[in-house]
Scaffold this motif. Structure first.
Motif, PDB file in Angstrom:
ATOM      1  N   CYS A 123      92.554  22.257 -18.018  1.00  0.00           N
ATOM      2  CA  CYS A 123      91.365  22.925 -16.790  1.00  0.00           C
ATOM      3  C   CYS A 123      91.826  23.493 -16.216  1.00  0.00           C
ATOM      4  CB  CYS A 123      91.740  21.560 -16.033  1.00  0.00           C
ATOM      5  SG  CYS A 123      90.307  21.102 -14.371  1.00  0.00           S
TER       6      CYS A 123
ATOM      7  N   HIS B 195      91.373  24.194 -12.875  1.00  0.00           N
ATOM      8  CA  HIS B 195      92.252  24.176 -11.083  1.00  0.00           C
ATOM      9  C   HIS B 195      93.218  25.304 -11.870  1.00  0.00           C
ATOM     10  CE1 HIS B 195      94.410  22.456  -7.816  1.00  0.00           C
ATOM     11  NE2 HIS B 195      93.350  21.718  -8.375  1.00  0.00           N
TER      12      HIS B 195
ATOM     13  N   ALA C 168      88.598  19.121 -16.797  1.00  0.00           N
ATOM     14  CA  ALA C 168      89.462  18.585 -16.975  1.00  0.00           C
ATOM     15  C   ALA C 168      90.350  18.565 -18.488  1.00  0.00           C
ATOM     16  CB  ALA C 168      88.612  16.953 -17.271  1.00  0.00           C
TER      17      ALA C 168
ATOM     18  N   HIS D 251      94.853  16.722 -17.155  1.00  0.00           N
ATOM     19  CA  HIS D 251      96.498  17.242 -16.039  1.00  0.00           C
ATOM     20  C   HIS D 251      95.973  16.074 -14.477  1.00  0.00           C
ATOM     21  CE1 HIS D 251      94.271  19.346 -12.329  1.00  0.00           C
ATOM     22  NE2 HIS D 251      93.588  19.038 -13.544  1.00  0.00           N
TER      23      HIS D 251
ATOM     24  N   CYS E 120      93.197  15.184 -11.464  1.00  0.00           N
ATOM     25  CA  CYS E 120      92.445  15.970 -11.395  1.00  0.00           C
ATOM     26  C   CYS E 120      90.792  15.807 -10.859  1.00  0.00           C
ATOM     27  CB  CYS E 120      92.041  16.505 -13.141  1.00  0.00           C
ATOM     28  SG  CYS E 120      90.490  17.360 -13.215  1.00  0.00           S
ATOM     29  N   GLY E 121      90.229  17.151 -10.175  1.00  0.00           N
ATOM     30  CA  GLY E 121      89.170  16.338  -9.227  1.00  0.00           C
ATOM     31  C   GLY E 121      87.983  15.998 -10.359  1.00  0.00           C
TER      32      GLY E 121
END
Ligand SMILES: [Zn+2]
Length: 263
Positions: free
Chosen positions: A54, A56, A80, A110, A134-135
């Motif tokens: 992802c 992030h 994601a 994640h 994960c957002g």
């Protein structure tokens, strides 16, 4: 955080990781197993690493650990952890493999485990409140919970017309839809979520490798390591739960299951 508190939270968190993601290895332990295993198949200086993790920032330490042993990775991933670069990115990566070398593809979703042992959140630098991790996955799960995503038997072959300003998230939502029933019935949806994402990503990555292996120019191999990355608070090593690890030849055919080397 004082030392006693830090030790306590580390224990809480490690117990939760061991219970929810049995078999997870710290990044250091992962590399200790990965390097000698792949060295037997000629991996080393001529290896090219590709990742699908992802966007992030919490996912970069694993890429840094991989870069120490090999090279800076070729990035195939997006939100994601889905390999949004697709067959084109696999082909481009294959063209960059040094002469006589092989490639290693590391992929997966994640999930954060915070200092209190909560799954699906992570303590962020400079923020007292934890955030979803994960957002992107949490947003897709939120849509399933609210009934905005209709459970499907399988992911749609074609994407619905979507806002190009948020195309990756629309894709994540659609890929998660086939897992809606299982997710809604799970004891802990935040634990089930990365397993569902991994399943969807494994199918996607294997299809990409099957279609893209023709771009491999030399006789090198393709090692595929897929699993769930577990993000921890600052100062504590991240973990990776290997769920598939195999060696394929330059035509994408499976040669060896290497999962036993991760035990
Ligand atoms: Zn994420």
């Amino acid at each position: 955080m004082d030392k006693t508190k830090a030790n306590f939270s580390t224990c809480v968190e490690q117990a939760k990781i061991a219970a929810a993601f049995p078999g997870a290895l710290s990044n250091t332990d992962l590399m200790k197993k990965l390097d000698p295993t792949l060295a037997k198949y000629g991996y080393g200086k001529t290896t090219l690493v590709a990742t699908s993790l992802c966007c992030h920032g919490v996912n970069r330490p694993l890429e840094k650990a991989l870069a120490k042993s090999y090279e800076q990775p070729f990035v195939m991933g997006g939100l994601a952890g889905f390999p949004f670069g697709g067959v084109t990115s696999f082909g481009a990566m294959a063209h960059h493999i040094p002469d006589g070398g092989s490639c290693l593809v590391v992929y997966g979703p994640h999930v954060g485990v915070d200092a209190y042992g909560s799954v699906g959140t992570v303590n962020r630098r400079g923020r007292a409140k934890g955030g979803s991790c994960c957002g992107s996955a949490a947003a897709a799960l939120g849509k399933i919970r609210k009934g905005a995503m209709v459970p499907q038997q399988e992911a749609p072959k074609e994407l619905p017309t979507t806002d190009s300003l948020d195309a990756q998230q629309a894709y994540v939502d659609a890929q998660l839809a086939p897992y809606a029933t299982k997710l809604l019935a799970a004891d802990d949806r935040n634990v089930e979520l990365p397993y569902a994402l991994f399943d969807a990503q494994k199918q996607m990555m294997e299809s990409i490798v099957a279609k893209g292996a023709g771009a491999m120019e030399g006789t090198g191999n393709i090692a595929l390591l897929g699993g769930i990355q577990i993000n921890t608070p600052e100062g504590i090593s991240d973990y990776f739960l290997p769920l598939t690890f195999e060696l394929r030849n330059n035509r994408g055919q499976k040669m060896k299951n290497l999962m036993s080397t991760m035990a």
